[in-house]
Design an enzyme around this catalytic site. Sequence first.
Site, PDB file in Angstrom:
ATOM      1  CG  ASN A  25      -0.291   0.386   2.488  1.00 37.12           C
ATOM      2  OD1 ASN A  25       0.387  -0.445   3.095  1.00 37.12           O
ATOM      3  ND2 ASN A  25      -0.488   1.609   2.945  1.00 37.12           N
ATOM      4  CB  CYS A  26       1.343   4.150  -1.962  1.00 38.98           C
ATOM      5  SG  CYS A  26      -0.099   4.520  -2.961  1.00 38.98           S
ATOM      6  CB  ILE A  27       0.073   8.014   1.003  1.00 42.81           C
ATOM      7  CG1 ILE A  27      -0.377   8.766   2.251  1.00 42.81           C
ATOM      8  CG2 ILE A  27      -0.195   8.799  -0.261  1.00 42.81           C
ATOM      9  CD1 ILE A  27       0.439   9.987   2.563  1.00 42.81           C
TER      10      ILE A  27
END
Length: 637
Positions: A25-27
């Site tokens: 996951n990123c932001i």
Amino acid sequence: MNNKELAHSIVKNLGGENNIANLTNCITRLRIDVKSGNNVNLEAIKQIDEVLSVIDQGTIQIVLGPGKVTKVANEIHESTTINVDVDDNDSEFNVASDTKAAYKAKQTSMFQQLFRHIGNIFVPIVPGLVASGLMLGIANLITNLANPDAGILDPGVLDSNWYMLLQAIGNLLFGSLGVFVGINTAKEFGGTMVLGGIAGLLINAPVLSDIGSLNLFGLDLKLSAGLGGLLGVIVASYLFVKIEKFIRKRVADSLDLVLTPLITVMVGSMVTIVVIQPIAGLLMDGITWFLVDVMLEAGGVIGGFVLAATFLPLVTVGMHQGLIPVHLELIDQFGSTTLLPILAMAGGGQVGAMIAIYIKAKNKRLKNTVASVLPVGFLGIGEPLIYGVSLPLGRPFITASLGAGFGGAFLSLFNVGAITVGPSGIVMIPLIADNNYLLYIVGLLISYAGGFVLTYLFGYKEEMVYKLYGESATRTKKEGANTSNQQEGFHINSPLSGELRPLNELKDEVFATEAVGKGIAIYPSEGKLYAPTNGKVTTVFPTGHAIGITTDNGMEILLHLGLDTVDIKEKVFQLKIAKDEKVETGDLLCEFDMAAIINKGFDLTSPIVITNSDAYDTINPIEQKQIDAGSKLLTIK
């Protein structure tokens, strides 16, 4: 759905745990590689209300938005056997090292670093000091009640085994405090903790007083147990760390276990006795002389006022931690610290200021904020009051500090001391020495009154609310408000210098479709990211490529450096802030290596979006091609 249900639904429609090859996951989004696309039901995922967007470009991207995506990824991590990974070095579930590194980067001056180190050494010990101090406080109360003049308890209780055990347990930590300080110092500076403990034992070794003097090169060196106090322990332990590291680099691996600790203790002990103890002793005597003889005895009520009134500014820059060894040295010399109760009046001034603001304020949001932080203020926890209300408003911080000075002046008249370091406020009452409980309470009430009166008369005006919430003084936003009552427009500044580009021109579909919010993109001309407005850092992605800031009026701003830069594993982003840290407009948040990012094939175009755009009527970017950091970027209504 709650986050757990959402995580379960996403995994199910991705074909189950066994169909997921990799999940990161990123932001803003989950990124998933699946083993078989035939088992994936993207349409079902798109129909989930909490899902903002779904993109299938080989790697499936499920957009959930900042904050939400981390919680859902965490649920997947905890409820399945899927390895949720953020990068090769760290994860969103264990970001302590990144946070600590960012915090260290923020501490730039020598004094800030010094007080940060002192805080890291003593803060872990404070719970033990509080517990031990309260036990001694109880023992002290029993002693007073067993006094024949009091006639409340049988004097024979003082000879009981239970009473002696209570006193003994209360004194345990104070008898070996140097060991804990030495261990924590070694840990803080990267040395072997047991060697730091030996440094602490050495400073307080009774044999030093037994010897009395030592002949060295024809000179008689005076020895004394405890000379230099805890300051000497810190310096000696630090010296042990330096010697240990120096020797370890220069001895063979086979001899390291034997020679390194042996040389460290022998050389470190000699330097400690000959140099560190005498110098540290002079320094501690000088500090004690200035605070006790000059500020309190000679200064009297003026000295007490100044000490209490200037303590809050020390708290805001972390310098108050540096006073912990001073308090403990005073306790060691005199049995109590008269400095601590005086400084505790600073919290009382804050409480009085909060009461005044609550009474005068018409803004409901501000009143609710004050009501939520005030109870912990009475208990001596001042940070929510300082950082949540008085410091952002400005003037109440000053009037609260001055009001606290009156309580400090009162206590300076009566030599009110505390038997240990601990919390302030009403929680400090049991720690007060020599039965001066009532005097401390009176001083606390005076500081309440001082902070209240000065803030009520001079410290608060209703228009200050705009500093906190960006809204008019007498109104809070209501659902269904008509146009005439809506909040006036305000703006945020550009966090970057560079070329402005519309979001719809970006290659990243999530930002181009405004799935995570409206805003603008900037192709930077300089590798520095600044705070676009005042607020709190609510999200810091471990890689450093994305930062989320929430303003005091609830606006959520996402600053995303480049596109897909979450995939960069090298340290091209250097964070200057940490999660939960307060920032002001123009503060440096991050430095980034533009050349390295471009050379790795990544697009540097950086989206600046308001992730809760639905809360606002209009979000309009400035109409120009180039912009400088700090110039007006977005106007919001």
